[in-house]
Scaffold this motif. Structure first.
Motif, short mmCIF file in Angstrom:
data_model
loop_
_atom_site.label_atom_id
_atom_site.label_comp_id
_atom_site.label_asym_id
_atom_site.label_seq_id
_atom_site.Cartn_x
_atom_site.Cartn_y
_atom_site.Cartn_z
N PHE A 98 0.76 -1.02 -0.05
CA PHE A 98 0.07 0.11 -0.13
C PHE A 98 0.92 1.19 0.14
O PHE A 98 0.62 2.31 -0.77
N GLN A 99 1.86 1.36 0.83
CA GLN A 99 2.68 2.36 0.66
C GLN A 99 3.57 2.54 -0.49
O GLN A 99 3.69 3.58 -1.14
N GLU A 100 3.88 1.54 -1.40
CA GLU A 100 4.63 1.84 -2.40
C GLU A 100 3.68 2.07 -3.60
O GLU A 100 3.83 2.89 -4.50
N HIS A 101 2.25 1.87 -3.33
CA HIS A 101 1.31 2.22 -4.24
C HIS A 101 1.19 3.85 -4.18
O HIS A 101 0.99 4.24 -5.27
N LEU A 102 1.04 4.34 -2.76
CA LEU A 102 0.96 5.40 -2.82
C LEU A 102 2.09 6.51 -3.36
O LEU A 102 2.12 7.24 -3.86
N ARG A 103 3.52 6.05 -3.29
CA ARG A 103 4.63 6.41 -3.62
C ARG A 103 4.59 6.65 -5.00
O ARG A 103 5.10 7.59 -5.66
N ARG A 104 3.84 5.79 -5.82
CA ARG A 104 3.98 5.68 -7.16
C ARG A 104 2.80 6.51 -7.71
O ARG A 104 2.33 6.27 -8.99
N GLY A 105 2.14 7.30 -6.96
CA GLY A 105 0.91 7.97 -7.42
C GLY A 105 -0.53 7.45 -7.38
O GLY A 105 -1.34 8.12 -7.88
N GLY A 106 -0.45 6.35 -6.71
CA GLY A 106 -1.65 5.63 -6.94
C GLY A 106 -2.71 6.30 -5.93
O GLY A 106 -2.34 7.00 -4.92
N ARG A 107 -4.08 6.08 -6.31
CA ARG A 107 -5.22 6.64 -5.50
C ARG A 107 -5.99 5.38 -4.94
O ARG A 107 -5.72 4.37 -4.78
N VAL A 108 -6.74 5.92 -3.81
CA VAL A 108 -7.47 4.94 -2.99
C VAL A 108 -9.00 5.18 -3.15
O VAL A 108 -9.43 6.51 -3.00
N VAL A 109 -9.85 4.47 -3.55
CA VAL A 109 -11.41 4.55 -3.95
C VAL A 109 -12.18 3.43 -3.15
O VAL A 109 -11.78 2.33 -3.24
N ARG A 110 -13.10 3.91 -2.52
CA ARG A 110 -13.94 2.69 -1.69
C ARG A 110 -15.54 2.97 -2.25
O ARG A 110 -15.99 3.82 -2.70
#
Length: 362
Positions: free
Chosen positions: A210-222
């Protein structure tokens, strides 16, 4: 370390993916729950193509017999079933099992499922719709906790965060703001982020990813529907992760993502958790702490916190102020939803913006 898996393994077969969605199911001694879990796979109302990718991580119970029985039922209904695994003396861990299940699958999208959980019939359909609209995102959903009275504060947090808080509350002890058993994403994005850490028992592979996902500019949607029954029990793999391991990862991520943007900041909580955070920070971050603040008049009256273990001379003495006298930005080291609304009311009274003027850490 990241998993030593060939990156090409995450690519769909030549000519494109065989199916639209692969359900990724790692299994270790899950006989007790598998019937209900696999029945929920069969009950999906998604009318596209779907496969179930199971990886058995050295189960010693009758998990594989249950899976083989369900393989026939699922394939009779048009759901492909891919089964891998190993029978070594010891399991290799959740990260390894998920990686293997992804590598042997072929779907354009990945739907992660734990063997002790149960999907609602709409899950794949609704999360695929969201993933198609948000290609660089991890898609989660709301959950129903089983048993209902377990982890009530955590369940409220999972279900009630605002869309903005899914990104601002990524530093709390709760971990990823959409929980791993609800994750749904494209295979392309999963490959871009990387693979799960394969360190085995005690490694928070979901938090690291999850942290690597955020580092790469990923978003979070629920998806704001209850699409998963999320089971709590003593055998859950998450119980093997030490609190100290999570704490260190959280502090490091805070220092990486937030503190470089602040010239100075205040730690909200002059008690044990606030002092622990201060002691855990690197020297450069400690020097940015201009004060602690609190609502406890006894702590405020003392006037300062002296870091006795510091190698500096003289030892740092950090002022302790009433929260109304302190200046933002704040790192909040008071647990959410645990003060009868007092913390939330105090923050609201200061007219602060979460993510800009404060972030939650506890």
């Amino acid at each position: 370390m990241q998993a030593p898996v060939d990156p090409e393994a995450a690519a769909p077969p030549l000519g494109g993916p065989r199916v639209q969605v692969s359900i990724i199911l790692p299994v270790h001694n899950a006989e007790r729950w598998l019937d209900e879990c696999l029945r929920s796979v069969l009950a999906q109302d998604f009318d596209g193509t779907m496969e179930l990718s199971v990886f058995n991580d050295a189960s010693k119970d009758k998990s594989m017999a249950v899976i083989e029985t369900w393989k026939v039922k699922l394939e009779d209904s048009g759901i492909l079933v891919v089964i891998g695994g190993h029978d070594s003396p010891s399991p290799r861990g959740v990260g390894y099992s998920k990686n293997q299940a992804v590598a042997q699958s072929s779907g354009a999208y990945l739907c992660f499922l734990d063997a002790d959980d149960v999907m609602m019939p709409q899950r794949v359909r609704l999360q695929l719709e969201a993933a198609a609209q948000h290609p660089n995102s991890i898609i989660g959903c709301q959950v129903t906790r089983e048993p209902p009275e377990s982890t009530e504060r955590y369940t409220r947090w999972i279900n009630q965060m605002s869309p903005d808080q899914l990104l601002t509350q990524v530093f709390t002890s709760h971990g990823p703001t959409v929980i791993m058993p609800t994750w749904f994403c494209s295979r392309a994005w999963f490959s871009h982020v990387g693979w799960f850490n394969e360190g085995g028992q005690g490694v928070p592979e979901d938090l690291l990813f999850f942290q690597e996902h955020l580092r790469r500019g990923g978003r979070v949607v629920r998806v704001d529907r209850n699409l998963l029954v999320y089971r709590y029990h003593a055998q859950a793999a998450s119980h093997s992760v030490l609190e100290g391991t999570i704490w260190t990862l959280r502090v490091n991520f805070l220092e990486e993502r937030v503190l470089p943007h602040w010239a100075a900041f205040t730690i909200w909580n002059a008690g044990r958790q606030g002092r622990r955070l201060y002691r855990s920070l690197g020297a450069a971050s400690q020097q940015k702490v201009v004060a602690f603040c609190d609502v406890d008049e006894r702590k405020v009256k003392k006037g300062f916190y002296c870091y006795e273990d510091s190698q500096e001379r003289p030892k740092p003495r950090v002022p302790v102020l009433h929260f109304r006298d302190a200046r933002p930005p704040f790192i909040i080291c008071v647990k959410l939803d645990l003060t009868g609304g007092e913390l939330e009311d105090n923050l609201q009274s200061l007219h602060l913006q979460e993510g800009r003027d404060f972030v939650h850490f506890s």
